[in-house]
Design a protein around this motif. Structure first.
Motif, short mmCIF file in Angstrom:
data_model
loop_
_atom_site.label_atom_id
_atom_site.label_comp_id
_atom_site.label_asym_id
_atom_site.label_seq_id
_atom_site.Cartn_x
_atom_site.Cartn_y
_atom_site.Cartn_z
N LYS A 1 0.86 -1.18 0.00
CA LYS A 1 0.00 0.00 0.00
C LYS A 1 0.90 1.23 0.00
CE LYS A 1 -4.16 1.75 0.66
NZ LYS A 1 -5.11 1.77 -0.39
N THR B 1 1.60 5.02 0.62
CA THR B 1 1.10 6.16 1.38
C THR B 1 2.00 7.35 1.12
OG1 THR B 1 2.41 5.65 3.34
CG2 THR B 1 0.24 4.61 3.18
N ASN C 1 -11.59 -3.56 3.22
CA ASN C 1 -11.53 -2.37 2.38
C ASN C 1 -11.49 -1.10 3.22
OD1 ASN C 1 -11.42 -0.80 0.12
ND2 ASN C 1 -13.56 -1.06 -0.42
N ASN C 2 -12.35 -1.02 4.25
CA ASN C 2 -12.43 0.19 5.06
C ASN C 2 -11.26 0.36 6.01
OD1 ASN C 2 -14.86 0.74 3.80
ND2 ASN C 2 -16.10 -0.09 5.45
N GLY D 1 -7.65 -1.11 3.62
CA GLY D 1 -7.53 -0.55 2.28
C GLY D 1 -7.25 -1.59 1.22
N GLU E 1 -8.59 -4.20 -1.47
CA GLU E 1 -9.78 -4.52 -2.26
C GLU E 1 -9.84 -6.02 -2.46
OE1 GLU E 1 -11.63 -3.57 -6.65
OE2 GLU E 1 -10.12 -2.25 -5.81
#
Length: 177
Positions: free
Chosen positions: A77, A79, A149-150, A153, A155
């Protein structure tokens, strides 16, 4: 998407160049190179240069095709502070902890795999006999997708649920099946 198409065409060009160069070295009478710069070099030097560059291109293409289909072990991920790597074990433990909160399911086993940029979660558990099984499976699938997802993050493309057994109310309370 346009970047990927351009990148793919560039690699096809490199592949064509490498095969052409190798063909030039192996069958020199098939191609005529009459550049003034090339007349200063001997035929042997020219062949070695073309052969070296062609093999470099060929190895680059093969390396790229091999790494293109290589599975990544961790989810990455990006950032603003850098790259965060999340392992499959962490995701499995997160889903396991999420499902342990539900008292209507037991004997939970979770596994996951990554295909491309999507995650597939595989869940196996026992469920109480008094429940509507299809509604419960749907709720578990939606819950896992939304939570991952929430909160993380990630999917999730699909959550596959397998029911290993249907337990009675007594068996789930006492731990005996």
């Amino acid at each position: 998407m346009v970047k990927k198409i351009i990148f793919f065409l560039a690699w096809l060009g490199i592949l064509a160049l490498s095969l052409t160069g190798i063909n030039f070295v192996l069958f020199p009478d098939k191609y005529i190179f009459s550049l003034p710069v090339l007349t200063r070099l001997s035929i042997f030097e020219l062949k070695m240069i073309v052969l070296s560059v062609s093999f470099i291109y060929l190895f680059l293409v093969l390396y790229r095709f091999i790494t293109l289909f290589e599975r990544k072990k961790e989810y990455e991920k990006v950032t603003e502070n850098g790259i965060v790597k999340i392992s499959n074990t962490t995701i499995n433990n997160y889903v396991l902890d999420l499902l342990k909160k539900d008292s209507e399911i037991s004997n939970i086993k979770v596994s996951s795999e990554r295909k491309g940029k999507k995650f597939y979660i595989y869940v196996k558990f026992q469920i109480l006999a008094q429940l509507n099984v299809t509604d419960k499976i749907s709720a578990v699938q939606n819950s896992v997708k939304e939570e991952l997802n929430n909160n993380i993050g990630i999917e999730v493309k699909e959550v596959v649920v397998n029911i290993s057994g249907i337990a009675t109310q007594q068996a789930s309370n006492t731990g005996v099946n």
